[in-house]
Motif scaffolding. Structure first.
Motif, PDB file in Angstrom:
ATOM      1  N   GLU A  22       0.828  -1.209   0.000  1.00  0.00           N
ATOM      2  CA  GLU A  22       0.000   0.000   0.000  1.00  0.00           C
ATOM      3  C   GLU A  22       0.862   1.258   0.000  1.00  0.00           C
ATOM      4  OE1 GLU A  22      -2.648  -0.391   3.290  1.00  0.00           O
ATOM      5  OE2 GLU A  22      -4.066  -1.657   2.178  1.00  0.00           O
ATOM      6  N   LYS A  29       0.382   6.582  -6.797  1.00  0.00           N
ATOM      7  CA  LYS A  29      -0.801   7.436  -6.975  1.00  0.00           C
ATOM      8  C   LYS A  29      -0.444   8.913  -6.842  1.00  0.00           C
ATOM      9  CE  LYS A  29      -5.318   7.178  -7.618  1.00  0.00           C
ATOM     10  NZ  LYS A  29      -5.882   6.476  -8.786  1.00  0.00           N
ATOM     11  N   ARG A 208      -4.427  -6.497  -5.561  1.00  0.00           N
ATOM     12  CA  ARG A 208      -5.589  -6.042  -4.791  1.00  0.00           C
ATOM     13  C   ARG A 208      -5.478  -4.585  -4.358  1.00  0.00           C
ATOM     14  NH1 ARG A 208      -6.317 -11.462  -0.935  1.00  0.00           N
ATOM     15  NH2 ARG A 208      -7.206 -12.792  -2.582  1.00  0.00           N
ATOM     16  N   SER A 210      -6.771  -1.821  -4.856  1.00  0.00           N
ATOM     17  CA  SER A 210      -7.890  -0.958  -5.239  1.00  0.00           C
ATOM     18  C   SER A 210      -7.690   0.425  -4.627  1.00  0.00           C
ATOM     19  CB  SER A 210      -9.209  -1.554  -4.751  1.00  0.00           C
ATOM     20  OG  SER A 210      -9.431  -2.817  -5.350  1.00  0.00           O
ATOM     21  N   GLY A 211      -7.974   1.437  -5.416  1.00  0.00           N
ATOM     22  CA  GLY A 211      -7.773   2.797  -4.943  1.00  0.00           C
ATOM     23  C   GLY A 211      -6.423   3.363  -5.327  1.00  0.00           C
ATOM     24  N   TYR A 212      -5.497   2.492  -5.719  1.00  0.00           N
ATOM     25  CA  TYR A 212      -4.161   2.927  -6.130  1.00  0.00           C
ATOM     26  C   TYR A 212      -3.868   2.586  -7.592  1.00  0.00           C
ATOM     27  CZ  TYR A 212      -3.567   3.142  -1.062  1.00  0.00           C
ATOM     28  OH  TYR A 212      -3.721   3.409   0.276  1.00  0.00           O
ATOM     29  N   ASP A 214      -5.008   1.741 -11.448  1.00  0.00           N
ATOM     30  CA  ASP A 214      -6.100   1.970 -12.386  1.00  0.00           C
ATOM     31  C   ASP A 214      -6.269   0.850 -13.392  1.00  0.00           C
ATOM     32  OD1 ASP A 214      -7.025   4.828 -11.752  1.00  0.00           O
ATOM     33  OD2 ASP A 214      -4.852   5.048 -11.888  1.00  0.00           O
ATOM     34  N   CYS A 215      -5.201   0.141 -13.695  1.00  0.00           N
ATOM     35  CA  CYS A 215      -5.262  -0.950 -14.665  1.00  0.00           C
ATOM     36  C   CYS A 215      -4.113  -1.911 -14.387  1.00  0.00           C
ATOM     37  CB  CYS A 215      -5.161  -0.400 -16.090  1.00  0.00           C
ATOM     38  SG  CYS A 215      -5.183  -1.668 -17.378  1.00  0.00           S
ATOM     39  N   THR A 233      -8.543  -7.554  -7.617  1.00  0.00           N
ATOM     40  CA  THR A 233      -9.713  -6.730  -7.319  1.00  0.00           C
ATOM     41  C   THR A 233      -9.612  -5.385  -8.028  1.00  0.00           C
ATOM     42  OG1 THR A 233      -8.666  -5.851  -5.308  1.00  0.00           O
ATOM     43  CG2 THR A 233     -10.046  -7.815  -5.069  1.00  0.00           C
ATOM     44  N   VAL A 234      -8.642  -5.242  -8.934  1.00  0.00           N
ATOM     45  CA  VAL A 234      -8.506  -4.038  -9.747  1.00  0.00           C
ATOM     46  C   VAL A 234      -8.799  -4.412 -11.197  1.00  0.00           C
ATOM     47  CG1 VAL A 234      -6.787  -3.047  -8.194  1.00  0.00           C
ATOM     48  CG2 VAL A 234      -6.026  -4.421 -10.135  1.00  0.00           C
ATOM     49  N   PRO A 235      -9.167  -3.441 -12.036  1.00  0.00           N
ATOM     50  CA  PRO A 235      -9.425  -3.758 -13.449  1.00  0.00           C
ATOM     51  C   PRO A 235      -8.174  -4.320 -14.112  1.00  0.00           C
ATOM     52  CG  PRO A 235     -10.209  -1.545 -12.894  1.00  0.00           C
ATOM     53  CD  PRO A 235      -9.387  -2.015 -11.735  1.00  0.00           C
TER      54      PRO A 235
END
Length: 430
Positions: A22, A29, A208, A210-212, A214-215, A233-235
């Motif tokens: 993270e 990010k 996983r 998510s929130g950081y 984008d692809c 859990t991310v695109p």
């Protein structure tokens, strides 16, 4: 008590890995808005500095790569995977050349894709913008570190990379050179972030973020793709297997067919656009198959009964062989009675990557191109041309075998999204 301590320790390690990942995600990010606003000139200058730095650091990169190769050899890694792992002066030059090619390509960021004026006077533009943080998880090929970093920088994205343990020394050396070059060239070093933890647990946490992120783009074999589908859990965009076929049609030029099959199979068998399966019309099989056996003595060919009758050195194919991406000197063979049968075979066993027809019949070529379900279809050309650089996209970031949002080689433009910019003069909706 011992079991309790073990569980507690494992939980603590998992928490630590999550927190470490993270923190990397936060760094990525934070840099994304800065890169999105970086000028084309500044990005090109940083890429030029990075290309020079790779070549100037050749000795350092080869020493790191030799350590990876030695460890992989000791672990019994196959020759084809060792080829993917190996750096040479020519390959480092190729990495540098790839960065220079990307610098020379038009910058997609800010391009107006479409514009319109609505009856109420609203002016609407669709403008290309970076995706943001592009995460890439990949196996064994250290050149991906450079290729991905360059494409991400030019398209205004952060390259957030997680390579394999097999190539970790090479990847660290390349990333260190590129990050220093970026800083010297005037862009943030964190435009490239490489995850140093190569454990499976860290990889799952990476998927996983998510929130950081984008692809997420995976580049690797079936096990990696399954892990992405099970854990991400991310695109994500799937860079899938390349079980690529060549179909030699009735009446095809057999000299051309021989050249295309030999090139597709042997020029570099360890890559995803190598030819893995030959489908040949029964009318041409009697002449073509013995030719190919003689032209590719190092290739193990396995086929159906009809092919083995015509070329006895061909071994018996199992059903699984037709669905296998060998990435080695091995080729499956099937003899068919019609174009319909060939298309059915390709669609049944193909992976949606690249499929070839060798034919002199334009109607057959048109049908093959329309009915075969793949990211790329080729008429009278080697499957090895399905490559971002060969197709003019620059050093690709992968080859997508899915249908959203991109299919085929992913170049600069495919690392952008479209933003709708709407300008008005006070319009309100009634």
């Amino acid at each position: 008590m011992a079991a309790s301590v073990a569980v507690s320790t494992a939980h603590g390690e998992a928490t630590s890995k999550r927190q470490a990942m993270e923190e990397l995600g936060r760094r990525a990010k934070a840099v994304a808005p800065l890169l999105a606003a970086t000028s084309t000139g500044a990005k090109n200058e940083a890429l030029a500095v990075a290309a020079d730095a790779l070549q100037a650091s050749l000795d350092e990169l080869l020493v790191a790569n030799e350590a990876d190769l030695a460890a992989a050899t000791e672990a019994g890694i196959s020759p084809t995977l060792l080829d993917r792992l190996r750096l040479t002066p020519a390959r480092v030059d190729g990495m540098a050349g790839g960065l220079r090619q990307v610098a020379d390509l038009p910058d997609p960021v800010g391009t107006i894709v479409a514009s319109d004026v609505r009856p109420n006077g609203l002016r609407i533009q669709q403008v290309r913008v970076p995706l943001g943080v592009v995460a890439i998880v990949y196996e064994s090929r250290p050149n991906v570190t450079s290729d991905a970093a360059g494409l991400c920088l030019k398209s205004g994205n952060v390259a957030f990379l997680r390579g394999s343990s097999m190539a970790i020394r090479s990847n660290l050396a390349i990333a260190r050179v590129l990050r220093d070059a970026y800083a010297a060239g005037g862009v943030p070093a964190d435009a490239l972030i490489l995850v140093e933890d190569t454990s499976r647990e860290a990889a799952v946490e990476f998927m996983r973020l998510s929130g950081y992120v984008d692809c997420l783009i995976p580049r690797g074999g079936p096990a990696l793709i399954r892990s992405i589908m099970d854990n991400a859990t991310v695109p994500f965009i799937l860079d899938g297997d390349g079980n690529c076929h060549v179909y030699v049609d009735r009446g095809a030029d057999l000299d051309m067919a021989t050249s295309i099959v030999v090139n597709g199979k042997t020029q570099r068998p360890s890559v995803c656009n190598a030819t893995e399966s030959l489908v040949v019309h029964t009318q041409e099989a009697a002449e073509l198959l013995p030719r190919l056996v003689g032209a590719m003595p190092a290739v193990e060919m396995v086929g159906d009964e009809a092919s083995r009758v015509l070329a006895p050195s061909i071994g018996a194919a199992e059903e699984a062989d037709y669905a296998t991406e060998f990435l080695d000197y091995k080729l499956s063979v099937r003899v068919v009675d019609s174009l319909d049968e060939a298309i059915d075979h390709v669609n049944k066993y193909g992976t949606g990557h690249s499929e070839v027809i060798v034919t002199s019949d334009e109607a057959a070529a048109t049908r093959f191109c329309a009915e075969v379900d793949a990211a790329a279809v080729l008429v009278n050309a080697s499957s090895r041309f399905v490559d971002g650089e060969e197709m003019g996209y620059g050093a690709e970031i992968g080859i997508s075998t899915q249908k959203l949002h991109v299919r085929g080689p992913m170049g600069l433009v495919h690392l952008t999204a479209v933003k709708n910019v709407i300008r008005g003069d006070g319009q309100i909706r009634g």
